[in-house]
Design a protein around this motif. Structure first.
Motif, PDB file in Angstrom:
ATOM      1  N   LYS A  49      21.628  69.584  41.365  1.00 48.09           N
ATOM      2  CA  LYS A  49      21.995  70.766  40.591  1.00 48.09           C
ATOM      3  C   LYS A  49      22.539  71.876  41.493  1.00 48.09           C
ATOM      4  N   GLU A  89      30.712  66.971  42.611  1.00 47.75           N
ATOM      5  CA  GLU A  89      30.560  66.110  41.435  1.00 47.75           C
ATOM      6  C   GLU A  89      31.359  64.838  41.660  1.00 47.75           C
ATOM      7  N   ARG A  92      27.766  64.946  37.336  1.00 44.27           N
ATOM      8  CA  ARG A  92      27.617  66.224  38.029  1.00 44.27           C
ATOM      9  C   ARG A  92      26.223  66.349  38.635  1.00 44.27           C
ATOM     10  N   SER A 140      19.969  64.491  35.230  1.00 44.89           N
ATOM     11  CA  SER A 140      19.350  65.235  34.126  1.00 44.89           C
ATOM     12  C   SER A 140      17.870  65.495  34.413  1.00 44.89           C
ATOM     13  N   THR A 194      15.620  64.661  31.298  1.00 41.34           N
ATOM     14  CA  THR A 194      15.363  63.228  31.162  1.00 41.34           C
ATOM     15  C   THR A 194      14.384  62.747  32.219  1.00 41.34           C
ATOM     16  N   ARG A 241      19.920  64.585  24.962  1.00 38.95           N
ATOM     17  CA  ARG A 241      20.697  65.397  25.908  1.00 38.95           C
ATOM     18  C   ARG A 241      22.181  65.073  25.822  1.00 38.95           C
ATOM     19  N   HIS A 258      24.541  66.753  28.851  1.00 35.29           N
ATOM     20  CA  HIS A 258      24.755  65.809  29.945  1.00 35.29           C
ATOM     21  C   HIS A 258      25.631  64.657  29.495  1.00 35.29           C
ATOM     22  N   THR A 259      26.163  63.973  30.499  1.00 34.59           N
ATOM     23  CA  THR A 259      26.934  62.758  30.239  1.00 34.59           C
ATOM     24  C   THR A 259      25.993  61.557  30.310  1.00 34.59           C
ATOM     25  N   GLU A 295      24.619  60.804  33.783  1.00 38.80           N
ATOM     26  CA  GLU A 295      23.612  61.779  34.225  1.00 38.80           C
ATOM     27  C   GLU A 295      22.239  61.483  33.630  1.00 38.80           C
ATOM     28  N   VAL A 296      22.204  61.093  32.347  1.00 35.84           N
ATOM     29  CA  VAL A 296      20.904  60.792  31.739  1.00 35.84           C
ATOM     30  C   VAL A 296      20.390  59.429  32.185  1.00 35.84           C
ATOM     31  N   GLN A 308      17.390  76.518  35.004  1.00 34.12           N
ATOM     32  CA  GLN A 308      18.837  76.345  35.129  1.00 34.12           C
ATOM     33  C   GLN A 308      19.532  77.678  35.417  1.00 34.12           C
TER      34      GLN A 308
END
Length: 196
Positions: free
Chosen positions: A51, A60, A67, A70, A73, A113, A119-120, A123-124, A174
């Motif tokens: 992050k 990324e 990126r 998660s 997750t 998510r 998120h994509t 990512e999860v 975040q």
């Protein structure tokens, strides 16, 4: 609906649950408490690094839509798998069955998510695999041990109370990452430049 499921992975809920489990484990087996804290801290540090690298340095992998790992997750998967494993074990059941139930909660959080556009899929998936690894490393040792759990009924009631109070709140993690990551990255780059 997806937001309600996503809340299961928010640090405002999962960290108090994780702390409650840590206290329970400390009263039951110091070794398992230390293992749990170390595994969870290592996993969350890895999430935090991704992050900070993204928010502060712009790192990324656009070709796969990645990126960051998660955090929701990861936390949901690890914390609920371990919590349910402990509850199943203390009720005389198999800790691994509880862990599988927790992995399902983590999977539902991952789906939420993605549908929330937070998120994509990569990512999860990374978060679910990381949370699953944390849980597996803990639960495998727990399932093999003879450690007796301290006052399971009292702890179950405590976990229910913590979950009821904390659910639906949102941790400002975040926002802090977004605010401080650019300066962290700038200092890290300056330090690396002076080193070389």
């Amino acid at each position: 609906m997806w937001n309600a499921i996503s809340n299961l992975g928010d640090a405002a809920l999962t960290l108090p649950v994780a702390i409650t489990c840590t206290i329970w484990l400390k009263l039951s087996s110091r070794e398992f408490a230390n293992r749990w804290m170390l595994l969870l801290a290592a996993g969350m540090a890895l999430v935090g690094v991704t992050k900070i690298l993204y928010a502060g340095c712009g790192v990324e992998i656009p070709s796969i839509g990645f990126r960051v790992i998660s955090g929701h997750t990861t936390l949901s998967t690890a914390v609920w798998a371990v919590t349910l494993a402990l509850l199943f074990r203390s009720a005389g059941g198999d800790a691994r069955v509880g862990a599988v139930a927790g992995l399902v909660v983590g999977m539902l959080t991952a789906v939420a998510r993605v549908f929330d556009h937070a998120h994509t899929v990569p990512e999860v998936v990374a978060g679910w695999l990381l949370g699953g690894a944390i849980a597996a490393l803990f639960v495998r040792a727990l399932a093999r041990s003879k450690a007796r759990m301290f006052r399971p009924a009292v702890t179950a009631a405590g976990l229910l109370m913590v979950t009821t109070v904390a659910y639906g709140h949102h941790a400002p993690i975040q926002a802090m990452i977004d605010k401080y990551s650019p300066s962290v990255c700038a200092r890290a780059m300056a330090g690396m430049a002076s080193f070389f």
